[in-house]
Motif scaffolding. Structure first.
Motif, PDB file in Angstrom:
ATOM      1  N   VAL A 199       0.861  -1.182   0.000  1.00  0.00           N
ATOM      2  CA  VAL A 199       0.000   0.000   0.000  1.00  0.00           C
ATOM      3  C   VAL A 199       0.898   1.233   0.000  1.00  0.00           C
ATOM      4  N   SER A 200       0.712   2.065  -1.004  1.00  0.00           N
ATOM      5  CA  SER A 200       1.575   3.231  -1.164  1.00  0.00           C
ATOM      6  C   SER A 200       0.776   4.490  -1.460  1.00  0.00           C
ATOM      7  N   SER A 201       1.357   5.613  -1.064  1.00  0.00           N
ATOM      8  CA  SER A 201       0.936   6.910  -1.591  1.00  0.00           C
ATOM      9  C   SER A 201       1.854   7.191  -2.770  1.00  0.00           C
ATOM     10  N   ARG A 202       1.767   8.370  -3.324  1.00  0.00           N
ATOM     11  CA  ARG A 202       2.627   8.662  -4.465  1.00  0.00           C
ATOM     12  C   ARG A 202       4.096   8.719  -4.062  1.00  0.00           C
ATOM     13  N   ASN A 203       4.371   9.021  -2.782  1.00  0.00           N
ATOM     14  CA  ASN A 203       5.753   9.243  -2.368  1.00  0.00           C
ATOM     15  C   ASN A 203       6.310   8.219  -1.383  1.00  0.00           C
ATOM     16  N   HIS A 204       5.442   7.440  -0.712  1.00  0.00           N
ATOM     17  CA  HIS A 204       5.933   6.556   0.328  1.00  0.00           C
ATOM     18  C   HIS A 204       5.194   5.216   0.327  1.00  0.00           C
ATOM     19  N   LEU A 205       5.906   4.187   0.765  1.00  0.00           N
ATOM     20  CA  LEU A 205       5.312   2.876   1.001  1.00  0.00           C
ATOM     21  C   LEU A 205       4.809   2.836   2.439  1.00  0.00           C
ATOM     22  N   HIS A 206       3.531   2.503   2.615  1.00  0.00           N
ATOM     23  CA  HIS A 206       2.918   2.515   3.945  1.00  0.00           C
ATOM     24  C   HIS A 206       2.741   1.120   4.530  1.00  0.00           C
ATOM     25  N   LEU A 207       2.651   0.114   3.689  1.00  0.00           N
ATOM     26  CA  LEU A 207       2.445  -1.244   4.187  1.00  0.00           C
ATOM     27  C   LEU A 207       2.978  -2.241   3.175  1.00  0.00           C
ATOM     28  N   LEU A 208       3.601  -3.307   3.691  1.00  0.00           N
ATOM     29  CA  LEU A 208       4.063  -4.411   2.845  1.00  0.00           C
ATOM     30  C   LEU A 208       3.945  -5.682   3.673  1.00  0.00           C
ATOM     31  N   GLU A 209       2.988  -6.531   3.316  1.00  0.00           N
ATOM     32  CA  GLU A 209       2.723  -7.741   4.088  1.00  0.00           C
ATOM     33  C   GLU A 209       2.385  -8.900   3.158  1.00  0.00           C
ATOM     34  N   PHE A 210       2.606 -10.116   3.652  1.00  0.00           N
ATOM     35  CA  PHE A 210       2.147 -11.286   2.918  1.00  0.00           C
ATOM     36  C   PHE A 210       0.626 -11.353   2.993  1.00  0.00           C
ATOM     37  N   VAL A 211       0.014 -11.695   1.867  1.00  0.00           N
ATOM     38  CA  VAL A 211      -1.436 -11.651   1.747  1.00  0.00           C
ATOM     39  C   VAL A 211      -2.122 -12.537   2.775  1.00  0.00           C
ATOM     40  N   ASP A 212      -1.496 -13.657   3.154  1.00  0.00           N
ATOM     41  CA  ASP A 212      -2.156 -14.575   4.072  1.00  0.00           C
ATOM     42  C   ASP A 212      -1.853 -14.297   5.539  1.00  0.00           C
ATOM     43  N   ARG A 213      -1.225 -13.179   5.836  1.00  0.00           N
ATOM     44  CA  ARG A 213      -0.977 -12.813   7.235  1.00  0.00           C
ATOM     45  C   ARG A 213      -2.310 -12.575   7.947  1.00  0.00           C
ATOM     46  N   LYS A 214      -2.497 -13.211   9.087  1.00  0.00           N
ATOM     47  CA  LYS A 214      -3.774 -13.123   9.801  1.00  0.00           C
ATOM     48  C   LYS A 214      -4.097 -11.702  10.244  1.00  0.00           C
ATOM     49  N   GLY A 215      -3.074 -10.927  10.577  1.00  0.00           N
ATOM     50  CA  GLY A 215      -3.323  -9.569  11.062  1.00  0.00           C
ATOM     51  C   GLY A 215      -3.498  -8.537   9.972  1.00  0.00           C
ATOM     52  N   LEU A 216      -3.456  -8.950   8.696  1.00  0.00           N
ATOM     53  CA  LEU A 216      -3.528  -7.990   7.595  1.00  0.00           C
ATOM     54  C   LEU A 216      -4.814  -7.163   7.592  1.00  0.00           C
ATOM     55  N   PRO A 217      -5.998  -7.753   7.752  1.00  0.00           N
ATOM     56  CA  PRO A 217      -7.217  -6.935   7.755  1.00  0.00           C
ATOM     57  C   PRO A 217      -7.191  -5.828   8.804  1.00  0.00           C
ATOM     58  N   ALA A 218      -6.704  -6.144  10.006  1.00  0.00           N
ATOM     59  CA  ALA A 218      -6.635  -5.129  11.062  1.00  0.00           C
ATOM     60  C   ALA A 218      -5.633  -4.037  10.705  1.00  0.00           C
ATOM     61  N   GLU A 219      -4.518  -4.413  10.091  1.00  0.00           N
ATOM     62  CA  GLU A 219      -3.521  -3.419   9.692  1.00  0.00           C
ATOM     63  C   GLU A 219      -4.082  -2.482   8.628  1.00  0.00           C
ATOM     64  N   LEU A 220      -4.837  -3.036   7.683  1.00  0.00           N
ATOM     65  CA  LEU A 220      -5.432  -2.204   6.639  1.00  0.00           C
ATOM     66  C   LEU A 220      -6.476  -1.257   7.213  1.00  0.00           C
ATOM     67  N   LYS A 221      -7.261  -1.733   8.163  1.00  0.00           N
ATOM     68  CA  LYS A 221      -8.263  -0.865   8.793  1.00  0.00           C
ATOM     69  C   LYS A 221      -7.604   0.290   9.533  1.00  0.00           C
ATOM     70  N   LYS A 222      -6.528  -0.024  10.237  1.00  0.00           N
ATOM     71  CA  LYS A 222      -5.801   1.031  10.956  1.00  0.00           C
ATOM     72  C   LYS A 222      -5.230   2.047   9.982  1.00  0.00           C
ATOM     73  N   LEU A 223      -4.658   1.565   8.899  1.00  0.00           N
ATOM     74  CA  LEU A 223      -4.093   2.459   7.893  1.00  0.00           C
ATOM     75  C   LEU A 223      -5.178   3.313   7.262  1.00  0.00           C
ATOM     76  N   GLU A 224      -6.337   2.714   7.026  1.00  0.00           N
ATOM     77  CA  GLU A 224      -7.443   3.445   6.429  1.00  0.00           C
ATOM     78  C   GLU A 224      -7.972   4.532   7.364  1.00  0.00           C
ATOM     79  N   ARG A 225      -8.035   4.217   8.645  1.00  0.00           N
ATOM     80  CA  ARG A 225      -8.501   5.213   9.623  1.00  0.00           C
ATOM     81  C   ARG A 225      -7.591   6.437   9.644  1.00  0.00           C
ATOM     82  N   ASN A 226      -6.312   6.209   9.453  1.00  0.00           N
ATOM     83  CA  ASN A 226      -5.352   7.304   9.513  1.00  0.00           C
ATOM     84  C   ASN A 226      -5.226   8.078   8.207  1.00  0.00           C
TER      85      ASN A 226
END
Length: 360
Positions: A199-226
């Motif tokens: 997950v990136s903006s135009r200038n920075h990488l914000h997240l890089l995870e393996f798709v099957d990581r169990k905590g990925l949905p929670a990490e994406l929600k946190k990133l989305e909130r911010n």
């Protein structure tokens, strides 16, 4: 486990020689084609840097690879077990079916026997195999810019709600929520150890995870909130740079990552992450080592929490932290991946040292 296999160079030599000694005991996954093969496959041999070896078919499938249509790696297991042969044939005949235990039972098979047989041969159940195959096809369509309805059909889901539910279980949001006009955009990066989401903006990488990581949905929600607009889908320059650097890394050519990162955290956590990035590739540290390095020798548990809070895998190398006794400790991407990452970096260190010796 992968680290119980002979070393990768031995397996690659067996692949080149089509050595039957390892047939059925090891499989090669080829990053450039996305398929996995038997070591006796008659196809043109891939380059060494594009090969990763696994001991089971299940690990190959979980890592995101498809069976080769030339050497048919599933065939040996099918020949060894008539039940497996019949169910694989049914899977090919009805790829659009959303398989369930009822379907298997109606075909006259004992569910526990089927489960044990597939686990023994492939490391995963028949239902897991069918679901993995369908979801991956849908993700590939979305990653290439396809519409949700097209992705649903490509993934062979009977209904849009079923596809949304499967998608949401993995990423914590429905496919329709991933629009292409957001400031943050998610894309898929294939690797020899399985697909990753960046997950990136135009200038920075914000997240890089393996798709099957169990905590990925929670990490994406946190990133989305911010974020101000949420997360869309599509490539951004940092994700493209990350993909290129990861390709060099998995080819054991470079462990240098220059992709600009956006990883907001407390000052303490930032100190921990900075310490992680200072661990040379091919080496490991314990949590207590990191605690002493950052000047907080009694903060071992806090270091472990900061290590676990990292959401930029590999580039912030939390996999280089092991137990004080030398044992592997928890890793969100799975201990088998942690072991393989350490092995890749040890190989990379050998290559680097050899090159330095030649230069000297």
């Amino acid at each position: 486990m992968l680290f119980d296999l002979p070393d990768p160079d031995t397996l690659y030599a067996a692949l080149l020689a089509r050595n039957e000694s390892f047939d059925g005991q090891a499989f090669v996954c080829v990053s450039t084609t996305g398929v996995f093969c038997r070591l006796t496959c008659p196809a043109r041999k891939p380059k060494r840097e594009n090969c990763t070896f696994f001991p089971t078919i299940g690990q190959c499938i979980e890592a995101g690879f498809r069976p080769c249509k030339r050497c048919h790696p599933l065939q040996a297991a099918a020949l060894a077990d008539p039940t497996i042969a019949a169910l694989l044939q049914e899977l090919d005949k009805r790829p659009y079916l959303r398989w369930s235990e009822d379907h298997v039972a109606k075909l006259g098979y004992d569910l526990s026997t089927v489960r044990r047989s597939f686990k023994r041969q492939f490391g995963m159940t028949f239902l897991e195999m069918a679901r993995q195959r369908r979801i991956r096809e849908g993700f590939e369509t979305l990653a290439l810019g396809g519409k949700v309805i097209t992705a649903q059909h490509e993934a062979s889901f009977d209904s849009a709600s079923a596809f949304r539910a499967a998608f949401a279980r993995l990423l914590g949001k429905s496919p329709a929520e991933l629009q292409s006009d957001k400031l943050l955009r998610a894309t898929w990066i294939p690797t020899p150890l399985g697909d990753m989401i960046a997950v990136s903006s135009r200038n920075h990488l914000h997240l890089l995870e393996f798709v099957d990581r169990k905590g990925l949905p929670a990490e994406l929600k946190k990133l989305e909130r911010n974020s101000k607009e949420g997360i869309g889908i599509g490539t951004m320059p940092p994700s493209e740079q990350a993909a290129a650097e990861l390709a060099e890394y998995f080819a054991a050519r470079s462990a240098r990552f220059l992709t600009p990162l956006a990883a907001p955290a407390s000052a303490f956590t930032q100190h921990v992450w900075d310490a992680l990035r200072q661990i040379p590739a091919g080496e490991t540290r314990s949590y207590s080592d990191i605690a002493r390095q950052i000047g907080h020798p009694a903060a071992t548990r806090a270091v472990a929490r900061a290590n676990g809070a990292n959401q930029i895998a590999i580039m912030i190398p939390c996999h280089r932290v092991i137990g004080a006794d030398g044992s592997l400790t928890g890793y969100g991407g799975g201990l088998w991946r942690k072991q393989r990452l350490i092995e890749i970096e040890r190989d990379l260190k050998k290559v680097t040292c050899s090159a330095s010796t030649v230069i000297d």
